[in-house]
Design a protein around this motif. Structure first.
Motif, PDB file in Angstrom:
ATOM      1  N   UNK A   1     -10.329   6.157 -21.380  1.00 35.38           N
ATOM      2  CA  UNK A   1     -10.154   7.579 -21.089  1.00 35.38           C
ATOM      3  C   UNK A   1      -9.294   8.251 -22.155  1.00 35.38           C
ATOM      4  N   UNK A   2      -8.272   7.558 -22.633  1.00 34.64           N
ATOM      5  CA  UNK A   2      -7.408   8.119 -23.665  1.00 34.64           C
ATOM      6  C   UNK A   2      -8.184   8.344 -24.960  1.00 34.64           C
TER       7      UNK A   2
ATOM      8  N   UNK B   1      -6.245   7.999  -9.831  1.00 37.52           N
ATOM      9  CA  UNK B   1      -5.020   7.224 -10.058  1.00 37.52           C
ATOM     10  C   UNK B   1      -3.961   7.536  -9.009  1.00 37.52           C
ATOM     11  N   UNK B   2      -3.821   8.816  -8.697  1.00 35.65           N
ATOM     12  CA  UNK B   2      -2.767   9.241  -7.771  1.00 35.65           C
ATOM     13  C   UNK B   2      -2.959   8.650  -6.384  1.00 35.65           C
ATOM     14  N   UNK B   3      -4.214   8.455  -5.973  1.00 38.75           N
ATOM     15  CA  UNK B   3      -4.500   7.876  -4.658  1.00 38.75           C
ATOM     16  C   UNK B   3      -3.974   6.450  -4.539  1.00 38.75           C
TER      17      UNK B   3
ATOM     18  N   UNK C   1       3.066   7.002 -22.956  1.00 35.29           N
ATOM     19  CA  UNK C   1       2.318   8.036 -22.247  1.00 35.29           C
ATOM     20  C   UNK C   1       3.238   9.201 -21.880  1.00 35.29           C
ATOM     21  N   UNK C   2       4.469   8.890 -21.481  1.00 35.82           N
ATOM     22  CA  UNK C   2       5.437   9.945 -21.199  1.00 35.82           C
ATOM     23  C   UNK C   2       5.743  10.750 -22.464  1.00 35.82           C
TER      24      UNK C   2
ATOM     25  N   UNK D   1      -0.900   8.937 -15.406  1.00 37.03           N
ATOM     26  CA  UNK D   1      -1.298   7.704 -16.088  1.00 37.03           C
ATOM     27  C   UNK D   1      -0.086   6.835 -16.412  1.00 37.03           C
ATOM     28  N   UNK D   2       1.023   7.462 -16.783  1.00 36.92           N
ATOM     29  CA  UNK D   2       2.242   6.707 -17.079  1.00 36.92           C
ATOM     30  C   UNK D   2       2.715   5.955 -15.845  1.00 36.92           C
ATOM     31  N   UNK D   3       2.697   6.609 -14.715  1.00 31.43           N
ATOM     32  CA  UNK D   3       3.093   5.955 -13.460  1.00 31.43           C
ATOM     33  C   UNK D   3       2.089   4.853 -13.084  1.00 31.43           C
TER      34      UNK D   3
END
Length: 225
Positions: free
Chosen positions: A92-93, A139-141, A161-162, A202-204
């Motif tokens: 994705x990146x 991702x958040x899910x 990523x941050x 994504x970082x998390x």
């Protein structure tokens, strides 16, 4: 126009790109000739956008272009570490890096002065925004609910990523003046805004996948020494 600029920001439109035509002409004129990366035309601090305007390199448009380019480089670093850890976000990146090239083409073609043909070649699709939102939700899910402010941490992949996220925020600040002048589409602004949310998530996500701890904000006076 700087050949480096054209190669960086007009790569998505090779049939119309001056760089492609110049390469073709160079090949026709001599099989021994090679088009160099430098032209010396920008040595006095002036260069051209895709509309053909000669503008100062430290102007608003080139500040925005330079910052999105810096963001793309940061994503390359983050993507490298994500790939090393076999994170699915690595692909994705890479795709986002390609889309940022389209963002650059769009910024380099002011909406108020470019020809209809060049405007058509550098349109930006809102579908990119919707795709980012889908990836964020996916991702958040899988992530625990946020209860504290996150400090950039969680391993190399997460930290880079941050870093990319913070550059993305600056890119947004550089693009907004162009948007207010009508030079940039609202979809580009939406994409860059949503991209910072994607990078935070994504970082998390990669920190969780690697089983690494994310540091959270604490008042310094409350931390036991």
């Amino acid at each position: 126009m700087s050949l480096h600029f054209i190669r960086r920001f007009c790569i998505r439109i090779p049939s119309a790109c001056i760089f492609s035509r110049a390469c073709s002409q160079a090949g026709e004129s001599s099989s021994q000739s090679r088009l160099r990366i430098y032209t010396r035309t920008g040595d006095k601090g002036i260069t051209s956008d895709f509309a053909g305007q000669r503008l100062p390199k430290d102007g608003a448009a080139f500040e925005a272009l330079g910052t999105t380019d810096e963001l793309n480089s940061a994503l390359g670093v983050a993507g490298h570490f994500c790939k090393e850890e076999n994170h699915d976000v690595a692909q994705s990146l890479y795709e986002i890096q390609c889309i940022l090239q389209e963002v650059g083409s769009h910024i380099a073609t002011p909406r108020t002065v470019a020809t209809e043909k060049k405007l058509a070649l550098t349109t930006f699709s809102e579908a990119h925004v919707r795709n980012l939102e889908k990836e964020i939700n996916k991702m958040d899910d899988q992530l625990p609910q946020l209860t504290n402010f996150i400090i950039p941490s969680g391993g190399k992949s997460s930290c880079f990523l941050h870093q990319a996220r913070s550059i993305c925020r600056r890119a947004e600040r550089r693009v907004l003046p162009l948007y207010r002048e009508g030079q940039v589409s609202s979809d580009v602004v939406k994409f860059i805004n949503r991209l910072s949310d994607y990078l935070f998530t994504a970082a998390r996500y990669v920190a969780m996948k690697e089983g690494r701890e994310e540091l959270t904000y604490k008042r310094v006076k409350d931390i036991e020494k």
